[in-house]
Design a protein around this motif. Structure first.
Motif, PDB file in Angstrom:
ATOM      1  N   ALA A  10    -124.601  43.318  65.409  1.00  0.00           N
ATOM      2  CA  ALA A  10    -125.709  43.948  64.796  1.00  0.00           C
ATOM      3  C   ALA A  10    -125.255  44.532  63.488  1.00  0.00           C
ATOM      4  O   ALA A  10    -124.010  44.907  63.288  1.00  0.00           O
ATOM      5  CB  ALA A  10    -126.346  45.034  65.352  1.00  0.00           C
ATOM      6  N   SER A  11    -125.866  44.036  62.299  1.00  0.00           N
ATOM      7  CA  SER A  11    -125.550  44.468  61.106  1.00  0.00           C
ATOM      8  C   SER A  11    -126.179  45.963  60.706  1.00  0.00           C
ATOM      9  O   SER A  11    -127.217  46.250  61.331  1.00  0.00           O
ATOM     10  CB  SER A  11    -125.820  43.367  60.069  1.00  0.00           C
ATOM     11  N   ARG A  12    -125.619  46.551  59.849  1.00  0.00           N
ATOM     12  CA  ARG A  12    -126.105  47.757  59.109  1.00  0.00           C
ATOM     13  C   ARG A  12    -127.685  47.607  58.650  1.00  0.00           C
ATOM     14  O   ARG A  12    -128.477  48.354  58.902  1.00  0.00           O
ATOM     15  CB  ARG A  12    -125.233  48.286  58.058  1.00  0.00           C
ATOM     16  N   GLY A  13    -127.807  46.348  58.307  1.00  0.00           N
ATOM     17  CA  GLY A  13    -129.418  46.068  57.670  1.00  0.00           C
ATOM     18  C   GLY A  13    -130.220  46.224  58.768  1.00  0.00           C
ATOM     19  O   GLY A  13    -131.284  46.415  58.550  1.00  0.00           O
ATOM     20  N   GLN A  14    -129.641  45.464  59.945  1.00  0.00           N
ATOM     21  CA  GLN A  14    -130.775  45.498  61.130  1.00  0.00           C
ATOM     22  C   GLN A  14    -131.133  46.829  61.501  1.00  0.00           C
ATOM     23  O   GLN A  14    -132.244  47.298  61.879  1.00  0.00           O
ATOM     24  CB  GLN A  14    -130.251  44.726  62.349  1.00  0.00           C
ATOM     25  N   VAL A  15    -130.156  47.784  61.637  1.00  0.00           N
ATOM     26  CA  VAL A  15    -130.428  49.202  62.050  1.00  0.00           C
ATOM     27  C   VAL A  15    -131.339  49.978  61.039  1.00  0.00           C
ATOM     28  O   VAL A  15    -132.117  50.523  61.273  1.00  0.00           O
ATOM     29  CB  VAL A  15    -129.051  49.898  62.115  1.00  0.00           C
ATOM     30  N   LEU A  16    -130.891  49.594  59.729  1.00  0.00           N
ATOM     31  CA  LEU A  16    -131.895  50.329  58.697  1.00  0.00           C
ATOM     32  C   LEU A  16    -133.176  49.643  58.711  1.00  0.00           C
ATOM     33  O   LEU A  16    -134.324  50.551  58.392  1.00  0.00           O
ATOM     34  CB  LEU A  16    -131.206  50.263  57.307  1.00  0.00           C
TER      35      LEU A  16
ATOM     36  N   ASN B  80    -121.964  56.910  64.494  1.00  0.00           N
ATOM     37  CA  ASN B  80    -120.669  56.842  64.606  1.00  0.00           C
ATOM     38  C   ASN B  80    -120.462  55.626  65.712  1.00  0.00           C
ATOM     39  O   ASN B  80    -119.087  55.390  65.830  1.00  0.00           O
ATOM     40  CB  ASN B  80    -119.932  58.005  64.844  1.00  0.00           C
ATOM     41  N   GLU B  81    -121.436  55.000  66.152  1.00  0.00           N
ATOM     42  CA  GLU B  81    -121.179  53.948  67.137  1.00  0.00           C
ATOM     43  C   GLU B  81    -120.564  52.662  66.537  1.00  0.00           C
ATOM     44  O   GLU B  81    -121.069  52.258  65.410  1.00  0.00           O
ATOM     45  CB  GLU B  81    -122.410  53.723  67.740  1.00  0.00           C
ATOM     46  N   THR B  82    -119.443  52.367  67.081  1.00  0.00           N
ATOM     47  CA  THR B  82    -118.852  51.059  66.673  1.00  0.00           C
ATOM     48  C   THR B  82    -118.808  49.794  67.542  1.00  0.00           C
ATOM     49  O   THR B  82    -118.771  48.860  67.336  1.00  0.00           O
ATOM     50  CB  THR B  82    -117.368  51.572  66.367  1.00  0.00           C
ATOM     51  N   SER B  83    -119.075  50.082  68.812  1.00  0.00           N
ATOM     52  CA  SER B  83    -119.092  48.914  69.832  1.00  0.00           C
ATOM     53  C   SER B  83    -120.358  48.082  69.623  1.00  0.00           C
ATOM     54  O   SER B  83    -121.552  48.641  69.455  1.00  0.00           O
ATOM     55  CB  SER B  83    -119.194  49.596  71.274  1.00  0.00           C
ATOM     56  N   ALA B  84    -120.056  47.012  69.247  1.00  0.00           N
ATOM     57  CA  ALA B  84    -121.274  45.894  69.218  1.00  0.00           C
ATOM     58  C   ALA B  84    -122.094  45.907  70.260  1.00  0.00           C
ATOM     59  O   ALA B  84    -123.467  45.903  69.981  1.00  0.00           O
ATOM     60  CB  ALA B  84    -120.642  44.605  68.743  1.00  0.00           C
ATOM     61  N   ALA B  85    -121.827  46.056  71.477  1.00  0.00           N
ATOM     62  CA  ALA B  85    -122.733  45.895  72.586  1.00  0.00           C
ATOM     63  C   ALA B  85    -123.781  47.180  72.777  1.00  0.00           C
ATOM     64  O   ALA B  85    -124.776  47.154  72.877  1.00  0.00           O
ATOM     65  CB  ALA B  85    -121.737  45.919  73.954  1.00  0.00           C
ATOM     66  N   LYS B  86    -123.118  48.236  72.288  1.00  0.00           N
ATOM     67  CA  LYS B  86    -123.888  49.634  72.567  1.00  0.00           C
ATOM     68  C   LYS B  86    -124.605  49.599  71.142  1.00  0.00           C
ATOM     69  O   LYS B  86    -125.844  50.132  71.512  1.00  0.00           O
ATOM     70  CB  LYS B  86    -122.866  51.039  72.160  1.00  0.00           C
ATOM     71  N   ILE B  87    -124.225  49.174  70.193  1.00  0.00           N
ATOM     72  CA  ILE B  87    -125.336  49.120  68.901  1.00  0.00           C
ATOM     73  C   ILE B  87    -126.457  48.200  69.381  1.00  0.00           C
ATOM     74  O   ILE B  87    -127.700  48.466  69.146  1.00  0.00           O
ATOM     75  CB  ILE B  87    -124.591  48.646  67.835  1.00  0.00           C
ATOM     76  N   ASN B  88    -126.236  47.000  70.010  1.00  0.00           N
ATOM     77  CA  ASN B  88    -127.173  45.935  70.268  1.00  0.00           C
ATOM     78  C   ASN B  88    -128.286  46.721  71.084  1.00  0.00           C
ATOM     79  O   ASN B  88    -129.389  46.416  71.284  1.00  0.00           O
ATOM     80  CB  ASN B  88    -126.639  44.599  70.902  1.00  0.00           C
ATOM     81  N   GLU B  89    -127.482  47.405  72.216  1.00  0.00           N
ATOM     82  CA  GLU B  89    -128.285  48.149  73.222  1.00  0.00           C
ATOM     83  C   GLU B  89    -129.397  49.130  72.706  1.00  0.00           C
ATOM     84  O   GLU B  89    -130.438  49.220  73.051  1.00  0.00           O
ATOM     85  CB  GLU B  89    -127.453  48.822  74.271  1.00  0.00           C
ATOM     86  N   CYS B  90    -128.884  49.735  71.634  1.00  0.00           N
ATOM     87  CA  CYS B  90    -129.590  50.830  70.888  1.00  0.00           C
ATOM     88  C   CYS B  90    -130.631  50.186  70.068  1.00  0.00           C
ATOM     89  O   CYS B  90    -131.859  50.634  70.075  1.00  0.00           O
ATOM     90  CB  CYS B  90    -128.889  51.662  69.973  1.00  0.00           C
TER      91      CYS B  90
END
Length: 89
Positions: free
Chosen positions: A2-8, A45-55
């Motif tokens: 997941a990129s920062r752009g997707q989160v924003l 501060n999450e850095t795990s790609a799996a956790k970011i994708n889950e969020c």
């Protein structure tokens, strides 16, 4: 990953949806704003790609659920506009 752009993008989408759903309710608008900001701040501060994708997945589910609620509210406000035939004839 997941990129920062997707989160924003999701962050902005949730806030725009909140503004539409709770348009005339200032208390709900503020509560939703605080909840969205809190959830994103807690995972900042999450850095795990799996956790970011889950969020991201949970956030998208929340968005879709909220959007469906808005659609259902609009249909219940003016059901005549959504009927395929006129109730009078």
């Amino acid at each position: 990953m997941a990129s920062r752009g997707q989160v924003l993008k999701l962050f902005k989408l949730l806030h725009r949806t909140r503004q539409e759903v709770f348009k005339n309710d200032t208390r709900a608008l503020e509560a939703a704003r605080q909840k969205i900001n809190e959830e994103f701040k807690n995972n900042r501060n999450e850095t795990s790609a799996a956790k970011i994708n889950e969020c991201l997945y949970r956030g998208k589910i929340c968005y879709k659920t909220t959007l469906l609620t808005l659609i259902n509210q609009q249909k219940s406000i003016s059901p005549e506009e959504n009927m395929p035939f006129s109730p009078k004839g």
